[in-house]
Enzyme design. Structure first.
Site, PDB file in Angstrom:
ATOM      1  N   CYS A  34     -14.470   2.262  10.870  1.00  0.00           N
ATOM      2  CA  CYS A  34     -14.129   3.488  10.134  1.00  0.00           C
ATOM      3  C   CYS A  34     -13.189   4.386  10.924  1.00  0.00           C
ATOM      4  CB  CYS A  34     -15.399   4.248   9.768  1.00  0.00           C
ATOM      5  SG  CYS A  34     -16.632   3.217   9.000  1.00  0.00           S
ATOM      6  N   ASN A  37     -18.315   5.012   0.982  1.00  0.00           N
ATOM      7  CA  ASN A  37     -17.726   4.839   2.311  1.00  0.00           C
ATOM      8  C   ASN A  37     -16.753   3.663   2.260  1.00  0.00           C
ATOM      9  OD1 ASN A  37     -17.172   4.268   4.981  1.00  0.00           O
ATOM     10  ND2 ASN A  37     -19.300   4.368   5.666  1.00  0.00           N
ATOM     11  N   HIS A  48     -14.631  11.688   8.139  1.00  0.00           N
ATOM     12  CA  HIS A  48     -14.972  10.379   7.578  1.00  0.00           C
ATOM     13  C   HIS A  48     -15.978  10.570   6.448  1.00  0.00           C
ATOM     14  CE1 HIS A  48     -15.884   6.287   7.040  1.00  0.00           C
ATOM     15  NE2 HIS A  48     -17.046   6.292   7.665  1.00  0.00           N
TER      16      HIS A  48
END
Ligand code: UT7
Length: 333
Positions: free
Chosen positions: A119, A290, A260
């Protein structure tokens, strides 16, 4: 570590993103896994995510996001000198997804490679590209965070499958002229002692693909959510503080924090620890879940295109992911 003075300042000249058409809601998940909309919403903030079509690969998502970023930057693909794709769901283990993207775009003059920082990949790519441009090696770069995580999720594991989605975000970086914006400060970190809490154990040299480990779902994402949660908040707080300090900013100077997009509770905890009010924190995980390396890139593009910041505003991007890895950037737009 102190930031070495750049030879050339570097700016973001354009952003783009692409989300596959198919929407999978929490109600859709309830039909095949033991979960509820109430659990997913209250624990994560996610309401729906996008799922790429069978014949739509990570490189396709990346190419579509890249075209939009190039268009906004007013640049031709043939002028690109560097392409970095951040992904943990490449089209193939080799060659790099960036090579497919280079070909799709017709960016024949660009060198192209992937990085794997989960990520955190998009902000790792930002730092690498910034340094390559500021050192004078290249005049511009296209950085992309792109994922087709639906291919790497165990759809029987409610601990993970409800969290992830597919998508891509891109940015064109180039040398900045007098009076234009610039990337003010960047930070990256890694803690390799934590490789076991979030990983895809199978499919690599440690656990090659065999029918047995495919059946055991070893080529799928596995995660100890609570441990990741705790470490994430701490790492993102520290990384944000470093770039804010190095950029010479105070919390009040920041127009928008783009974190994020993994869990609304993590985002709230970061806002709280940075003393930034919630309305200055960008959230779109309710729509996309996500999307790993793509998440902050998609969020940057959406925030930009919806006018959440303008020329001259200071923004902070901050991420964390498997590795563990983390990164932050402070930008004057
Ligand atoms: O990009 C980096 C990626 N990773 C992350 O950011 C993950 C960070 N961690 C998290 O976001 C959270 O830890 C999760 C959302 C993954 C989990 O939330 P939590 O509040 O930490 O829940 P938990 O894992 O402690 O599980 C609590 C309960 C368990 O049941 P018991 O043992 O208390 O009976 C789980 O089995 O919730 C259960 N559970 C679910 N129930 C319904 C876990 N997943 C689900 C589900 N639906 N999908």
């Amino acid at each position: 570590m102190s930031e070495i003075a750049s030879v050339y300042p570097v700016m973001i000249a354009g952003t783009g993103s692409y989300l596959p058409e198919k929407v999978m809601t929490n109600a859709d998940l309830e039909k095949f896994v033991d979960t509820t909309d109430e659990w997913i919403t209250s624990r994560t903030g996610i309401k729906e995510r996008r799922i790429a079509a069978d014949d739509e690969f990570t490189s396709h998502l990346a190419t579509k996001a890249a075209k939009k970023a190039l268009e906004q930057a007013g640049m031709e693909a043939s002028d690109l000198q560097l392409i970095i794709v951040a992904t943990i769901s490449p089209d193939t283990i080799t060659p790099a997804t960036a090579c497919y993207v280079q070909h799709n775009l017709g960016a024949t003059e660009a060198i192209a490679y992937d990085i794997s920082a989960a990520c955190s990949g998009f902000l790792y790519a930002m730092k690498i590209a910034k340094r390559m441009i500021s050192d004078g090696a290249y005049e511009n770069a296209l950085i992309i965070g792109a994922e087709k995580l639906s291919s790497f999720v165990n759809w029987e594991d409610r601990n993970t499958c409800v969290l992830f989605g597919d998508g891509a975000g891109a940015a064109v970086l180039r040398r900045s002229e007098e009076g234009e914006g610039r990337i003010l400060a960047t930070e990256m970190g890694t803690d390799g002692a934590q490789t076991g809490i979030l990983n895809i154990p199978g499919g690599g040299s440690a656990c090659p693909t065999t029918s047995a480990n495919v059946n055991d779902k070893l080529a799928s994402l596995q995660m100890s959510g609570r441990e990741v949660f705790k470490l994430a908040v701490n790492a993102m707080k520290k990384a944000s503080e470093k770039v804010i300090e190095r950029a010479g900013l105070a919390p009040d100077d920041i127009k928008l924090v783009i974190p994020h997009q993994a869990n609304l509770r993590i985002i709230d905890a970061i806002a709280d620890r940075l003393a930034v009010p919630n309305e200055k924190v960008f959230v779109n995980l309710d729509k996309y879940g996500n999307t790993s390396a793509a998440a902050v890139a998609i969020a940057l593009d959406e925030a930009h295109r919806t006018g959440r910041f303008e020329r001259g505003d200071k923004i902070v991007l901050v991420v964390f992911g498997a590795g563990l890895t983390w990164a932050a950037s402070a930008i004057e737009w």
